[in-house]
Design a protein around this motif. Sequence first.
Motif, mmCIF file in Angstrom:
data_model
loop_
_atom_site.group_PDB
_atom_site.id
_atom_site.type_symbol
_atom_site.label_atom_id
_atom_site.label_comp_id
_atom_site.label_asym_id
_atom_site.label_seq_id
_atom_site.Cartn_x
_atom_site.Cartn_y
_atom_site.Cartn_z
ATOM 1 N N ILE A 160 0.839 -1.212 0.000
ATOM 2 C CA ILE A 160 0.000 0.000 0.000
ATOM 3 C C ILE A 160 0.865 1.250 0.000
ATOM 4 O O ILE A 160 0.577 2.224 -0.708
ATOM 5 C CB ILE A 160 -0.974 -0.021 1.200
ATOM 6 C CG1 ILE A 160 -2.038 -1.102 0.991
ATOM 7 C CG2 ILE A 160 -1.632 1.345 1.393
ATOM 8 C CD1 ILE A 160 -2.852 -1.422 2.229
ATOM 9 N N GLN A 161 1.963 1.225 0.770
ATOM 10 C CA GLN A 161 2.867 2.382 0.795
ATOM 11 C C GLN A 161 3.514 2.611 -0.567
ATOM 12 O O GLN A 161 3.666 3.755 -1.009
ATOM 13 C CB GLN A 161 3.947 2.199 1.868
ATOM 14 C CG GLN A 161 3.453 2.396 3.276
ATOM 15 C CD GLN A 161 2.960 3.811 3.519
ATOM 16 O OE1 GLN A 161 3.595 4.792 3.150
ATOM 17 N NE2 GLN A 161 1.799 3.930 4.134
ATOM 18 N N ILE A 162 3.889 1.528 -1.234
ATOM 19 C CA ILE A 162 4.451 1.646 -2.583
ATOM 20 C C ILE A 162 3.427 2.302 -3.505
ATOM 21 O O ILE A 162 3.735 3.241 -4.245
ATOM 22 C CB ILE A 162 4.865 0.258 -3.135
ATOM 23 C CG1 ILE A 162 6.068 -0.290 -2.358
ATOM 24 C CG2 ILE A 162 5.164 0.328 -4.639
ATOM 25 C CD1 ILE A 162 6.369 -1.757 -2.629
ATOM 26 N N PHE A 163 2.205 1.797 -3.442
ATOM 27 C CA PHE A 163 1.127 2.332 -4.279
ATOM 28 C C PHE A 163 0.913 3.820 -3.993
ATOM 29 O O PHE A 163 0.860 4.648 -4.899
ATOM 30 C CB PHE A 163 -0.157 1.538 -4.020
ATOM 31 C CG PHE A 163 -1.335 2.026 -4.810
ATOM 32 C CD1 PHE A 163 -1.579 1.555 -6.076
ATOM 33 C CD2 PHE A 163 -2.196 2.981 -4.274
ATOM 34 C CE1 PHE A 163 -2.663 2.013 -6.809
ATOM 35 C CE2 PHE A 163 -3.279 3.444 -4.994
ATOM 36 C CZ PHE A 163 -3.514 2.960 -6.271
ATOM 37 N N GLN A 164 0.801 4.167 -2.712
ATOM 38 C CA GLN A 164 0.529 5.559 -2.333
ATOM 39 C C GLN A 164 1.691 6.479 -2.688
ATOM 40 O O GLN A 164 1.476 7.639 -3.043
ATOM 41 C CB GLN A 164 0.202 5.650 -0.841
ATOM 42 C CG GLN A 164 -1.161 5.067 -0.518
ATOM 43 C CD GLN A 164 -1.495 5.085 0.957
ATOM 44 O OE1 GLN A 164 -0.608 5.102 1.809
ATOM 45 N NE2 GLN A 164 -2.775 5.063 1.266
ATOM 46 N N ALA A 165 2.921 5.962 -2.614
ATOM 47 C CA ALA A 165 4.080 6.783 -2.955
ATOM 48 C C ALA A 165 4.084 7.133 -4.440
ATOM 49 O O ALA A 165 4.472 8.239 -4.829
ATOM 50 C CB ALA A 165 5.370 6.062 -2.580
#
Length: 198
Positions: A160-165
């Motif tokens: 999710i952090q990868i996606f949001q970044a």
Amino acid sequence: MPKRQARGEQRMAEILDAAGRVFAASGYERATTNAIAAEAGVSPGSLYQFFANKEAIAAALAERFVAQMREAHEAALLGADPSTLDWPELIDRTVEPILAFNVANPGFKALFARPDMPAGLAAAAEPIQAALLGRVESVIAAKAPSLPAEVRTRTARVAIQIFQAMLPMVLGSPPEERPAVMAELKKVLYRYLSALSP
């Protein structure tokens, strides 16, 4: 009585639509209930009949966004068993509706897809974060059922952090460039998540 209730629900929906536009244009901090009322074409007094303050509006938008995201994700996986899909197709089916949702709802990004969550938004964002985490965890569980629960949760959080970044880069790309940037995002997620499966 039902007619009055339907009118009230319609007015609330119009206020929430207007709030999404105001939050997208001004950001949460600079947005005001007066600006939202003006955008919705109602008096501030009418707005306060439905929502006590800006935080209540953000919380109602969060509920709406959770329901819409759930519907989009369920539609994307309709009739499919995630455990039988290969990672590229599964990532497509998971990422595409979330990206489409973000494109269609610029107010969502202004409110909830940001690393610097203001205190007033943290409570409203919790259901969205929990729903998204649950969705990603369920996909990971389907593909890697032997993964311990704590590893599955950690992996979902990282994905999710990868996606949001990368989301601001995807959404900020010109329309003709966006598919290529989305492909890069999917490639990163594939490299990370495919390592879970033997």
